[in-house]
Design a protein around this motif. Structure first.
Motif, PDB file in Angstrom:
ATOM      1  N   GLU A  60      36.096  16.037  31.313  1.00  0.00           N
ATOM      2  CA  GLU A  60      35.500  16.367  30.003  1.00  0.00           C
ATOM      3  C   GLU A  60      35.700  15.228  29.027  1.00  0.00           C
ATOM      4  O   GLU A  60      34.783  14.873  28.268  1.00  0.00           O
ATOM      5  N   ARG A  61      36.893  14.655  29.007  1.00  0.00           N
ATOM      6  CA  ARG A  61      37.167  13.544  28.091  1.00  0.00           C
ATOM      7  C   ARG A  61      36.337  12.316  28.442  1.00  0.00           C
ATOM      8  O   ARG A  61      35.857  11.602  27.561  1.00  0.00           O
ATOM      9  N   LEU A  62      36.180  12.057  29.743  1.00  0.00           N
ATOM     10  CA  LEU A  62      35.452  10.861  30.179  1.00  0.00           C
ATOM     11  C   LEU A  62      33.959  10.950  29.852  1.00  0.00           C
ATOM     12  O   LEU A  62      33.269   9.924  29.791  1.00  0.00           O
ATOM     13  N   LYS A  63      33.444  12.158  29.635  1.00  0.00           N
ATOM     14  CA  LYS A  63      32.029  12.305  29.289  1.00  0.00           C
ATOM     15  C   LYS A  63      31.659  11.531  28.034  1.00  0.00           C
ATOM     16  O   LYS A  63      30.499  11.139  27.863  1.00  0.00           O
ATOM     17  N   SER A  64      32.637  11.313  27.179  1.00  0.00           N
ATOM     18  CA  SER A  64      32.350  10.595  25.914  1.00  0.00           C
ATOM     19  C   SER A  64      31.898   9.157  26.183  1.00  0.00           C
ATOM     20  O   SER A  64      31.205   8.563  25.352  1.00  0.00           O
ATOM     21  N   LEU A  65      32.261   8.596  27.343  1.00  0.00           N
ATOM     22  CA  LEU A  65      31.819   7.245  27.674  1.00  0.00           C
ATOM     23  C   LEU A  65      30.308   7.207  27.886  1.00  0.00           C
ATOM     24  O   LEU A  65      29.635   6.251  27.480  1.00  0.00           O
ATOM     25  N   ALA A  66      29.770   8.249  28.524  1.00  0.00           N
ATOM     26  CA  ALA A  66      28.326   8.304  28.744  1.00  0.00           C
ATOM     27  C   ALA A  66      27.592   8.479  27.426  1.00  0.00           C
ATOM     28  O   ALA A  66      26.487   7.954  27.247  1.00  0.00           O
ATOM     29  N   ALA A  67      28.213   9.206  26.505  1.00  0.00           N
ATOM     30  CA  ALA A  67      27.552   9.429  25.204  1.00  0.00           C
ATOM     31  C   ALA A  67      27.551   8.171  24.356  1.00  0.00           C
ATOM     32  O   ALA A  67      26.672   7.995  23.529  1.00  0.00           O
TER      33      ALA A  67
END
Length: 396
Positions: free
Chosen positions: A389-396
């Protein structure tokens, strides 16, 4: 003083990257997927076996130098059960303080000043230090990423070309940390043939032997001519999730075990007495334990690998171990720090609250590993899901 206090052969080795990244995780409150240790203990019956040994007074004083008889017998039974390898528990087994000591003692025993050691690059960081302490010269043979296949490959021609008249041994790690590569039967057969042709010893680090998801683990000692020239290293830490117990072992021909014991006795002499009895019981667990353990890690591998891919990493899905190597360059130059794995890993905790390890620390040729970063998935599923969930911010 005329020279610095640290031995010159160790001058290149500072604080390990694992200590740095774990301290960074503690300071920032980030999820630590850098250092490869489980966040839960192994089987309760194994832990209770250690408690029982403590209470019964077994191992509280110095255990025998080669290891307690019960564990040496259990190691032999394990090797025979899984691989058909027969070893004499009194002459061909040595219990060590984890696999790290086994590797160091084997290198100290076999190497003299100037002897060359071929190691598959990237390699676990203790290999380089152990070779240096023994006075050897490391010769890296690089496992190269195949982006289309999503795996790393060994160039057998490059391996053959690396052997010289000064080559003493090959230091082999399969399943391989950090890339997750599991060498195939064909690759191992070629290595065995080369070792026999050039009269080389081989030290094989097989601590992830029960964590193979794709393919199979085949000990090099099973190949023709290799039992007499192979030092096989195993460990309880990775298989039973008790990494702090530091119980490892060596199996080899009598003259090789004697050589390794000659070095080992002046390192720790003996250690982990009560834990040796517990590990002896652990090795006797039914096959169902090993299957369930592997299947659980395979599921966790897929959860983290899919999450990393969704976040924008190029993912090299491992065939074994509990590490995933990723390429950070698809994230873009700003996030990936222009492919600098060190800068990326140092910024990742602040950016999204996750800690990883730069693969470049495992290379002599740092540029080869610069854009690659390793994540560990030997954690609780809830921790991995939170990290995804935290790593999703990289895609955003």
């Amino acid at each position: 003083m005329k020279r610095p206090p640290l031995n010159r052969s160790l001058a290149e080795f500072g604080t390990t990257i694992f200590a740095e990244m774990s301290a960074l995780a503690a300071r920032t409150g980030a999820i630590n997927l850098g250092q490869g240790f489980p966040d839960t203990d192994g089987p309760e019956e194994v832990r209770e076996a250690a408690v029982r040994a403590l209470r019964d007074g077994r191992g509280n004083q110095y255990p025998p130098g080669p290891g307690v008889p019960e564990l040496r017998a259990a190691v032999c039974a394990h090797q025979q059960h899984w691989y058909g390898l027969e070893y004499d528990p009194d002459r061909e087994v040595l219990i060590t303080t984890g696999a790290t000591e086994a590797i160091a003692a084997a290198l100290l025993a076999l190497l003299e000043q100037g002897d060359e050691v071929i190691a598959l690059e990237p390699y676990y960081d203790s290999y380089a230090a152990g070779i240096a302490m023994a006075g050897g010269t490391r010769v890296p043979v690089t496992l190269r990423p195949d982006a289309e296949a999503g795996r790393y490959r060994l160039d057998l021609d490059e391996l053959r070309d690396a052997v010289t008249d000064d080559t003493r041994l090959i230091l082999l790690n399969t399943p391989h940390n950090p890339t997750g590569t599991v060498l195939s039967r064909e690759e191992l057969a070629a290595i065995a043939q080369l070792a026999c042709e050039r009269d080389l010893y081989v030290i094989t680090d097989e601590v992830y032997e029960h964590l193979v998801f794709d393919g199979e683990h085949i000990p090099l000692a099973t190949f023709p001519g290799m039992r007499e020239r192979t030092i096989t290293i195993g460990s309880a830490g990775k298989t039973f999730s008790f990494t702090g117990w530091k119980v490892g072992w060596v199996t080899a021909a009598p003259e090789l075990v004697t050589a390794v014991r000659s070095a080992k006795q002046f390192l720790t002499y003996v250690a982990s007495g009560p834990f040796q009895y517990a590990v002896a019981e652990a090795l006797a667990l039914p096959d169902a334990y090993y299957t369930a353990f592997r299947d659980d890690l395979a599921l966790k591998r897929d959860v983290l690998a899919d999450g990393l891919a969704a976040a924008g990493f190029a993912v090299y899905r491992p065939a074994g171990t509990y590490f995933i190597t990723t390429d950070i360059r698809p994230l873009g130059p700003e996030i990936s720090a222009d492919g600098d794995g060190f800068a990326f890993c140092r910024s990742l905790p602040e950016r999204c609250g996750v800690v990883a390890v730069p693969n470049a620390v495992f290379y002599d040729h740092r540029e080869q590993g610069a854009p690659f970063v390793r994540f560990a998935f030997c954690k609780q599923m809830s921790v991995l899901e939170h990290a995804v969930e935290r790593l999703k911010s990289l895609a955003a």
